[in-house]
Motif scaffolding. Structure first.
Motif, PDB file in Angstrom:
ATOM      1  N   ALA A 187       0.831  -1.205   0.000  1.00 33.21           N
ATOM      2  CA  ALA A 187       0.000   0.000   0.000  1.00 33.21           C
ATOM      3  C   ALA A 187       0.866   1.255   0.000  1.00 33.21           C
ATOM      4  O   ALA A 187       0.579   2.227  -0.714  1.00 33.21           O
ATOM      5  N   MET A 188       1.951   1.233   0.775  1.00 39.21           N
ATOM      6  CA  MET A 188       2.816   2.421   0.841  1.00 39.21           C
ATOM      7  C   MET A 188       3.515   2.662  -0.491  1.00 39.21           C
ATOM      8  O   MET A 188       3.720   3.808  -0.888  1.00 39.21           O
ATOM      9  N   ALA A 189       3.864   1.573  -1.162  1.00 38.90           N
ATOM     10  CA  ALA A 189       4.533   1.716  -2.456  1.00 38.90           C
ATOM     11  C   ALA A 189       3.623   2.418  -3.466  1.00 38.90           C
ATOM     12  O   ALA A 189       4.089   3.110  -4.368  1.00 38.90           O
ATOM     13  N   ASN A 190       2.314   2.263  -3.272  1.00 41.11           N
ATOM     14  CA  ASN A 190       1.363   2.868  -4.209  1.00 41.11           C
ATOM     15  C   ASN A 190       0.810   4.205  -3.743  1.00 41.11           C
ATOM     16  O   ASN A 190       0.017   4.818  -4.443  1.00 41.11           O
ATOM     17  N   ASP A 191       1.123   4.610  -2.537  1.00 39.74           N
ATOM     18  CA  ASP A 191       0.483   5.807  -1.992  1.00 39.74           C
ATOM     19  C   ASP A 191       1.500   6.587  -1.144  1.00 39.74           C
ATOM     20  O   ASP A 191       1.774   6.232   0.003  1.00 39.74           O
ATOM     21  N   ALA A 192       2.056   7.619  -1.750  1.00 38.81           N
ATOM     22  CA  ALA A 192       3.116   8.375  -1.080  1.00 38.81           C
ATOM     23  C   ALA A 192       2.591   9.054   0.186  1.00 38.81           C
ATOM     24  O   ALA A 192       3.302   9.174   1.193  1.00 38.81           O
ATOM     25  N   ALA A 236       4.666  -5.219  20.558  1.00 41.22           N
ATOM     26  CA  ALA A 236       4.301  -6.491  19.927  1.00 41.22           C
ATOM     27  C   ALA A 236       4.646  -6.439  18.445  1.00 41.22           C
ATOM     28  O   ALA A 236       4.348  -5.449  17.772  1.00 41.22           O
ATOM     29  N   SER A 237       5.252  -7.490  17.955  1.00 38.87           N
ATOM     30  CA  SER A 237       5.683  -7.445  16.559  1.00 38.87           C
ATOM     31  C   SER A 237       4.465  -7.372  15.640  1.00 38.87           C
ATOM     32  O   SER A 237       3.377  -7.862  15.968  1.00 38.87           O
ATOM     33  N   GLY A 238       4.643  -6.692  14.497  1.00 43.05           N
ATOM     34  CA  GLY A 238       3.549  -6.541  13.547  1.00 43.05           C
ATOM     35  C   GLY A 238       2.524  -5.507  13.968  1.00 43.05           C
ATOM     36  O   GLY A 238       1.501  -5.338  13.318  1.00 43.05           O
ATOM     37  N   HIS A 239       2.799  -4.784  15.071  1.00 41.72           N
ATOM     38  CA  HIS A 239       1.870  -3.766  15.559  1.00 41.72           C
ATOM     39  C   HIS A 239       2.536  -2.387  15.556  1.00 41.72           C
ATOM     40  O   HIS A 239       3.753  -2.277  15.491  1.00 41.72           O
ATOM     41  N   ALA A 240       1.709  -1.371  15.653  1.00 39.83           N
ATOM     42  CA  ALA A 240       2.229  -0.007  15.697  1.00 39.83           C
ATOM     43  C   ALA A 240       1.338   0.846  16.594  1.00 39.83           C
ATOM     44  O   ALA A 240       0.201   0.477  16.897  1.00 39.83           O
ATOM     45  N   GLU A 283     -12.332   1.175  18.434  1.00 40.46           N
ATOM     46  CA  GLU A 283     -13.079  -0.049  18.678  1.00 40.46           C
ATOM     47  C   GLU A 283     -12.675  -1.133  17.675  1.00 40.46           C
ATOM     48  O   GLU A 283     -12.439  -2.280  18.021  1.00 40.46           O
ATOM     49  N   ARG A 284     -12.565  -0.702  16.438  1.00 39.76           N
ATOM     50  CA  ARG A 284     -12.348  -1.657  15.377  1.00 39.76           C
ATOM     51  C   ARG A 284     -10.888  -2.118  15.289  1.00 39.76           C
ATOM     52  O   ARG A 284     -10.615  -3.285  15.037  1.00 39.76           O
ATOM     53  N   TYR A 285      -9.956  -1.197  15.510  1.00 36.68           N
ATOM     54  CA  TYR A 285      -8.563  -1.526  15.209  1.00 36.68           C
ATOM     55  C   TYR A 285      -7.615  -1.471  16.402  1.00 36.68           C
ATOM     56  O   TYR A 285      -6.452  -1.789  16.274  1.00 36.68           O
ATOM     57  N   SER A 286      -8.059  -0.983  17.552  1.00 31.98           N
ATOM     58  CA  SER A 286      -7.084  -0.750  18.618  1.00 31.98           C
ATOM     59  C   SER A 286      -7.532  -1.329  19.955  1.00 31.98           C
ATOM     60  O   SER A 286      -7.319  -0.726  21.002  1.00 31.98           O
ATOM     61  N   ASP A 312      -1.035  -4.250   9.435  1.00 28.83           N
ATOM     62  CA  ASP A 312      -1.883  -4.594   8.290  1.00 28.83           C
ATOM     63  C   ASP A 312      -3.075  -3.643   8.151  1.00 28.83           C
ATOM     64  O   ASP A 312      -3.606  -3.455   7.058  1.00 28.83           O
ATOM     65  N   ASP A 313      -3.515  -3.085   9.262  1.00 30.50           N
ATOM     66  CA  ASP A 313      -4.707  -2.232   9.235  1.00 30.50           C
ATOM     67  C   ASP A 313      -4.394  -0.755   8.975  1.00 30.50           C
ATOM     68  O   ASP A 313      -5.310   0.067   8.858  1.00 30.50           O
ATOM     69  N   LEU A 314      -3.122  -0.405   8.932  1.00 30.66           N
ATOM     70  CA  LEU A 314      -2.779   1.018   8.804  1.00 30.66           C
ATOM     71  C   LEU A 314      -3.376   1.672   7.551  1.00 30.66           C
ATOM     72  O   LEU A 314      -3.881   2.796   7.636  1.00 30.66           O
TER      73      LEU A 314
END
Ligand code: HEM
Ligand code: SF4
Lengths: 555, 141
Positions: free
Chosen positions: A315-320, A335-339, A368-371, A391-393
């Protein structure tokens, strides 16, 4: 997240009816205005320039989606559709009607919130690292400590009428995101040589008209001794803090006038006295309650993920724009894979920290949905989604973009802290919000802001320093000179563990001059830095104030 | 100047008060007027002869008396402890928790703030204290 027990529930409800009764007694004349005022303040209600302001506590900055929705509902129903997140992890409603206050407090109590002790000469809402429980660099989650202090300090019978307000902040990381050295008491969690958890206790920091950096009063305080030790500090302060002059009444002045050595001796003596009291110290924490509190802050069950998210990379490669936002507004999670996501409440041309009802609802939904249903308020007046899968960013970014909350400027020059200033505040000598708005427009181009890098501007509308201007890399203090706003610039402040109070650059300048002067200063920095890893504050420390002074006053 | 206890208003008992300097090892039973800036550590040697210690409240926003009372209780004082001056009904429970047994206010204030306003004080007991049974009040002997 902490959950109220029956005592908390009862108490918060009782406080609401008590406050209704106090207000009634004021109307009856049983309480004089003088007698009523501190009661009103200790329930979070201020009288401002145009209306009453209600300050609601968000203890240690943590809240869930349901609570965020209630904050939105209050803004919609009883205010003008927005709320203001402050540097002390509170939210302020600037257009409160006195007749609505009881109902607002009841609505807050429904979701385990309150406005207790957000003002007045008492122990205020305890603040903590907004990345608590999520940060990769954390030793221990500071929130159980902050919650214990909240419970101990709520309606503390001995400390409700102190010489002045009293602010406590706790951090569990060596990177001090809680500004502990600018608080009456700052607590830094650490481990001693034997591996036991405890605190470094810092006392006597503060901003306001006499900025002071807190001093270490105890290198290592075992965890179990926390409350008796705090009690000892507060007792010494309550008995000996100055009451003759409100500008000298904070503990920082007592520490300064007494000297830290003498202060330490008095506090330690008081502490010893309590530890040897018949039956042990009265405020020794009850292990059952401590365990209950800790259990509520157990980390959520994080999914086990690879640290690198292919979804995000693609996604980042396609959206600066997404890429810039991820680079600036996310931080390392334990936790790995999290931000950790910082949602900057700092849109171009907007008042720092002001969030609309609609924005609060979007944030609630995202939390609620992502955090794991958690949100945080930072002292930088931003909202944090602490536990997000990488993955959800992309999905989060796109939702934020629709809500006008996707400013990719966390930690950058447009991530400005500003107090309400003359637009709302009765004590203000100048406006601060319009200055912030002007600067945010000047540096709005994302590439330019990114090129400048980490840069903090903090603005206060008077000497009380609610906008933390003393500890901004660039601080702006709005004063008044023969009826005209006049802004004093300070340079070299730092709010982190390497805390420094900025130095005055020179004579004040007019409102119109602030923007151009800061632009010249920034250009001078870009011309002189060694490379892009050297932040403004580093360049300043390397070459001193003079080149920047020249740039500021070049016009 | 009425005196307020948990049971309500009572008339002034016109205590004869001595100062710290008046107390000697041969003083009999006495009531002590203890100013806010007194050194509390000078008081324990007289505890046995003190029936009352009276701590002044020059204004209700001056909370020093609460800490002084706690300190005296911590030092082992078991006689009666009175807060005298300007307190408001909302502080009555705080005063009790800090170890005071009674509050004395001006007649003007008693006229303005009826007895019932002082005696419903326990409605908002702080949760921290409710969780630990007993609270902070030490009964007078
Ligand atoms: C609009 C109404 C407000 C009023 C009347 C007000 C009043 C004051 C006063 C009088 C002081 C100086 C206290 C002292 O040095 O003893 C102060 C300090 C402070 N206030 Fe405010 N304030 C207001 C809003 C805010 C807001 C919106 C924030 C957060 C954005 C805030 C956060 C702080 C902080 C962090 C300090 C200084 C640090 C310190 O405690 O030394 N205040 N305020
Ligand atoms: S710094 Fe001054 S103007 Fe700004 S909010 Fe505080 S008291 Fe008001």
């Amino acid at each position: 997240m902490y959950r109220y027990d029956e005592f908390d529930h009862d108490y918060v409800r009782a406080r609401v009816s008590e406050f209704r009764d106090q207000t009634q007694r004021r109307i009856d004349g049983a309480l004089t205005e003088d007698e009523y005022k501190p009661l009103r303040l200790q329930n979070g209600l201020y009288l401002q320039l145009h209306a009453y302001m209600l300050r609601v506590a968000i203890p240690y900055g943590t809240l869930n989606s349901r609570q965020m929705r209630t904050l939105a509902m209050i803004a919609e129903r009883w205010d003008e559709g927005y709320g203001h997140f402050t540097t002390r992890q509170n939210i302020q409603y600037n257009w409160t009607r006195l007749t609505d206050v009881g109902d607002i407090l009841d609505a807050l109590a429904d979701v385990e919130m309150h406005a207790i002790q957000t003002s007045g000469n008492c122990i205020r809402n305890v603040t903590a690292d907004h990345f608590a429980g999520a940060a990769a660099d954390e030793i221990e989650d500071p929130r159980p400590t902050a919650e214990l202090i909240r419970q101990w300090s709520t309606a503390h019978p001995e400390f409700a009428f102190l010489p002045r307000k009293f602010k406590v902040a706790v951090t569990g990381s060596p990177n001090d995101r809680a500004v502990t050295k600018a608080h009456d008491i700052g607590l830094r969690m650490l481990r001693n040589a034997a591996g036991e958890a405890g605190y470094e206790v810092i006392v006597g920091g503060g901003l306001g008209r006499t900025p002071m950096i807190g001093k270490v009063i105890r290198d290592f305080l075992p965890k179990d001794d926390l409350l008796p030790y705090l009690e000892a500090i507060l007792r010494v302060y309550n008995l000996h803090g100055r009451r003759d002059n409100k500008y000298k009444a904070r503990i920082k002045i007592l520490v300064h006038e007494t000297g830290i050595e003498d202060m330490r001796a008095q506090v330690e003596a008081e502490f010893e006295r309590q530890m040897h009291e018949e039956g042990g110290p009265l405020v020794a924490p009850d292990p059952v309650q401590v365990a209950r509190i800790e259990s509520y802050f157990a980390p959520p069950a994080f999914e086990v993920l690879p640290d690198r998210s292919e979804t995000l990379e693609v996604a980042m490669a396609n959206d600066a724009a997404l890429k810039t936002w991820v680079e600036n507004n996310t931080s390392d999670h334990r936790a790995s894979g999290h931000a950790i996501v910082t949602v900057a409440i700092k849109g171009t041309g907007e008042a720092p920290g002001d969030a609309t009802t609609a924005q609060m609802r979007v944030l609630a939904t995202l939390g609620e949905r992502y955090s794991h249903d958690e949100l945080r308020i930072s002292h930088e007046q931003n909202v944090i989604l602490p536990h997000v899968r990488k993955d959800d960013l992309p999905a989060i970014f796109s939702a934020l973009r629709k809500a006008g909350l996707a400013s990719a400027n966390a930690g950058l020059i447009t991530d400005i802290i500003a107090c309400p200033g003359l637009d709302y505040c009765a004590l203000a000598t100048a406006r601060s919000i319009p200055v912030a708005q002007d600067l945010s427009r000047r540096f709005a181009a994302p590439e330019r802001a990114a090129a400048i890098g980490n840069f903090t501007i903090k603005i206060s509308g008077c000497i009380n320093a609610c906008g933390h201007h003393h500890v901004g890399h660039v601080g702006i203090l709005g004063l008044e000179k023969s009826g005209i706003e006049n802004y004093q610039i300070t340079l070299g402040g730092d709010h982190t563990e390497t805390m420094a109070v900025g130095e005055r650059a020179g004579p004040g300048i007019s409102a119109e001059e602030v923007g151009p002067a800061i632009e010249r200063l920034v250009d001078a920095y870009l011309d002189t830095r060694v490379d892009e890893t050297e932040r403004f504050i580093d360049t300043y420390r390397r070459i001193g104030a003079e080149p920047f002074r020249q740039a500021l006053y070049a016009a | 100047m009425p005196i307020i206890t948990d049971t309500g208003f009572a008339p002034d008992d016109d205590l004869a008060l001595l100062c710290l300097d008046d107390l000697t090892d041969s003083t009999g039973q006495a009531a002590l007027d203890l100013p806010l800036d007194a050194d509390p550590d000078a008081v324990p040697r007289h505890f046995d002869r003190l029936t009352h210690i009276v701590i002044p409240f020059p204004g209700f926003a001056d909370g020093r008396g609460f800490s002084l009372a706690r300190r005296l209780r911590a030092l082992g004082y078991r006689g009666r402890l009175r807060a005298a001056g300007h307190l408001i009904p909302d502080q009555y429970a705080f005063a009790r928790f800090c170890g005071f047994d009674e509050v004395q206010i001006s007649s003007e204030q008693a006229d303005r703030q009826a007895e019932s306003q002082w005696t419903i004080h326990t409605r908002a007991l702080p949760p921290f204290l409710r969780r630990r049974t007993g609270g902070w009040t030490q009964p007078a002997t």
